[in-house]
Design a protein around this motif. Structure first.
Motif, mmCIF file in Angstrom:
data_model
loop_
_atom_site.group_PDB
_atom_site.id
_atom_site.type_symbol
_atom_site.label_atom_id
_atom_site.label_comp_id
_atom_site.label_asym_id
_atom_site.label_seq_id
_atom_site.Cartn_x
_atom_site.Cartn_y
_atom_site.Cartn_z
ATOM 1 N N ARG A 39 30.325 10.638 43.553
ATOM 2 C CA ARG A 39 29.122 10.171 44.249
ATOM 3 C C ARG A 39 27.939 9.994 43.307
ATOM 4 N NH1 ARG A 39 29.078 12.406 50.417
ATOM 5 N NH2 ARG A 39 31.323 12.370 50.768
ATOM 6 N N ALA A 40 27.863 10.808 42.289
ATOM 7 C CA ALA A 40 26.744 10.684 41.359
ATOM 8 C C ALA A 40 26.780 9.348 40.631
ATOM 9 C CB ALA A 40 26.778 11.834 40.357
ATOM 10 N N GLY A 243 29.022 15.504 26.767
ATOM 11 C CA GLY A 243 28.658 16.547 27.735
ATOM 12 C C GLY A 243 27.154 16.740 27.783
ATOM 13 N N ARG A 244 26.741 17.912 28.216
ATOM 14 C CA ARG A 244 25.308 18.178 28.358
ATOM 15 C C ARG A 244 24.595 18.195 27.004
ATOM 16 N NH1 ARG A 244 23.369 19.389 33.127
ATOM 17 N NH2 ARG A 244 21.550 20.413 32.220
ATOM 18 N N ARG A 245 25.269 18.698 25.974
ATOM 19 C CA ARG A 245 24.625 18.687 24.661
ATOM 20 C C ARG A 245 24.366 17.257 24.210
ATOM 21 N NH1 ARG A 245 27.514 21.960 19.921
ATOM 22 N NH2 ARG A 245 27.004 23.636 21.409
ATOM 23 N N ALA A 300 20.595 10.573 32.840
ATOM 24 C CA ALA A 300 21.642 10.403 33.843
ATOM 25 C C ALA A 300 22.740 11.450 33.686
ATOM 26 C CB ALA A 300 22.232 8.998 33.753
ATOM 27 N N ILE A 301 23.150 11.690 32.440
ATOM 28 C CA ILE A 301 24.195 12.685 32.182
ATOM 29 C C ILE A 301 23.732 14.081 32.593
ATOM 30 C CG2 ILE A 301 25.484 13.822 30.328
ATOM 31 C CD1 ILE A 301 25.471 11.047 28.898
ATOM 32 N N LEU A 302 22.493 14.417 32.289
ATOM 33 C CA LEU A 302 21.966 15.744 32.598
ATOM 34 C C LEU A 302 21.749 15.950 34.099
ATOM 35 C CD1 LEU A 302 19.411 16.032 29.677
ATOM 36 C CD2 LEU A 302 21.592 17.232 29.879
ATOM 37 N N LEU A 307 22.464 15.264 41.216
ATOM 38 C CA LEU A 307 22.550 14.064 42.055
ATOM 39 C C LEU A 307 23.775 14.137 42.968
ATOM 40 C CD1 LEU A 307 21.411 11.286 42.752
ATOM 41 C CD2 LEU A 307 22.715 10.337 40.831
ATOM 42 N N ALA A 308 24.879 14.650 42.447
ATOM 43 C CA ALA A 308 26.095 14.776 43.254
ATOM 44 C C ALA A 308 25.856 15.701 44.442
ATOM 45 C CB ALA A 308 27.246 15.291 42.406
#
Length: 421
Positions: A39-40, A243-245, A300-302, A307-308
């Motif tokens: 969904r995100a 990933g987050r990093r 967007a990644i973070l 958002l999901a």
């Protein structure tokens, strides 16, 4: 005791309110959504899609000449302070990021040949483009016969064609998906770094000390790496290599580069072209576009998990589904929706925010008031134009003839819109 007894008021059984019906519809959409649906990603795509008409409707305007014909104009010519709005509304970086992510997952799941996979994705993009250009090819002579000036028709044709360049670029980067996947497996998110370096070199050539001796066509080299950059990041994200990093690195690095290009290297502040300006960031993309795309991609990644969680709510998820189902319709027809108001308005003379010059605060206020009208017109158009997104049920002779006619009409309209006829 009073002889008058209180009689309970009788009311007819109430019908479900609008809100109740909307919630019920949202609940049905939510229930039909597969559990594995990301969904995100759909939410990010919907956000990027809505930014396209919002930006074009807000940062594009018209002027009327003495013959009552419409010509393109922009409030950015008079209000340079509006440039930061383009930083928010220019979300093509997010669109390509999400496109790369979705393509990587789709390519991983496909069972046929890579050519068959690509053919299916190109068909989904091509049908709506053929639809809007063929319809305009038929409508233009009718409008001309009805008294619409040729200059207005050429203005409208350019606006309709303007967002469709994106489709051609998107087809090319989609065709490169197998190579992007391999690059992501080898280099992770760093696979996008050479694309950034390529754009930086071209920008140095066209804006640096040797700019006077560099031919103009060199700038066109930026088109492919400029838009492939965010797509490659999306592929790496979809393959689990960012990933987050990596998200924090993209957000911080993109933000620092963006600020340096503006303040030290004096790039134009607007992310879209401004009439009369010698330099533009968008056609072809400059390094500033990639810096913004990097920062947006990192954000967007973070924000993906948050958002999901938000989109787990049916009332928020349902609009996202509708927008995604009408993605190409929104992209192809939003300029037509604005023209559906502006062309009739041109016969009434100067209408504030619609056909008057975008050079005052009053115009901005009036244009904001026109935005819901454009949106309503787009919804009305989409009810009929949505059919162009549906795949053909079977290839018959009649279908082949229709496609051929649509292709000829589309080609004729493109020639007219590009000023070649």
């Amino acid at each position: 005791m009073s002889t008058l007894e209180t009689v309970p008021e009788t009311r007819p059984a109430s019908t479900p309110g609008v809100l109740t019906k909307v919630r019920a519809a949202a609940g049905r959409i939510d229930a039909k959504t597969p559990a594995h649906r990301d969904r995100a990603i759909d939410g990010l795509r919907a956000l990027a899609l809505l930014a396209v008409p919002t930006g074009h409707w807000l940062l594009g305007g018209f002027t009327l000449d003495s013959d009552g014909a419409l010509h393109n104009a922009s409030p950015l010519s008079a209000f340079g302070g509006l440039a930061p709005a383009s930083w928010v509304l220019q979300m093509l970086g997010v669109f390509f990021l999400v496109g790369g992510y979705a393509s990587a997952l789709s390519f991983r799941r496909h069972t046929g040949s890579a050519g068959a996979w690509l053919k299916g994705r190109i068909a989904r993009l091509g049908r709506p483009v053929l639809g809007v250009t063929a319809v305009w090819a038929l409508a233009a002579p009718v409008l001309y016969a009805a008294g619409v000036p040729e200059a207005t028709l050429r203005t409208g044709a350019k606006l309709v064609i303007q967002p469709l360049w994106f489709v051609g670029v998107y087809v090319v980067v989609t065709a490169l998906t197998p190579y992007c996947v391999r690059a992501a497996h080898r280099l992770g998110g760093w696979a996008a770094a050479p694309l950034l370096a390529s754009v930086a070199v071209v920008d140095f050539l066209r804006y640096g000390p040797f700019a006077d001796s560099v031919p103009g066509w060199v700038a066109l080299v930026n088109i492919l790496p400029g838009w492939l950059f965010a797509y490659q990041l999306g592929v790496a994200w979809g393959e689990g290599r960012i990933g987050r990093r990596g998200g924090w690195l993209l957000l911080a690095g993109g933000g620092v580069l963006f600020a340096a290009l503006l303040m030290v290297f004096h790039y134009p502040a607007s992310m879209v072209g401004v009439p009369g300006e010698a330099r533009t960031n968008s056609h072809p993309p400059s390094l500033l576009v990639l810096a913004l795309a990097a920062a947006q991609s990192g954000a967007a990644i973070l924000l993906r998990d948050r958002l999901a969680r938000l989109l787990a709510r049916p009332m928020l998820w349902a609009p996202v589904v509708v927008i995604n189902l009408c993605a190409m319709t929104i992209l192809c027809w939003h300029q037509t929706a604005m023209l559906a108001a502006a062309v009739p308005g041109s016969f009434a003379g100067g209408l504030a925010g619609l056909t008057t010059a975008p050079d005052s605060v009053g115009w901005i206020v009036a244009r904001l008031a026109w935005m819901p009208v454009f949106a309503a017109l787009l919804v009305g158009i989409a009810r009929y134009a949505r059919r162009f997104e549906r795949p053909a049920t079977g290839l018959t002779r009649a279908t082949a003839v229709r496609r051929t006619v649509a292709g000829v009409l589309a080609a004729g309209f493109a020639v007219f819109a590009l000023g070649l006829a």
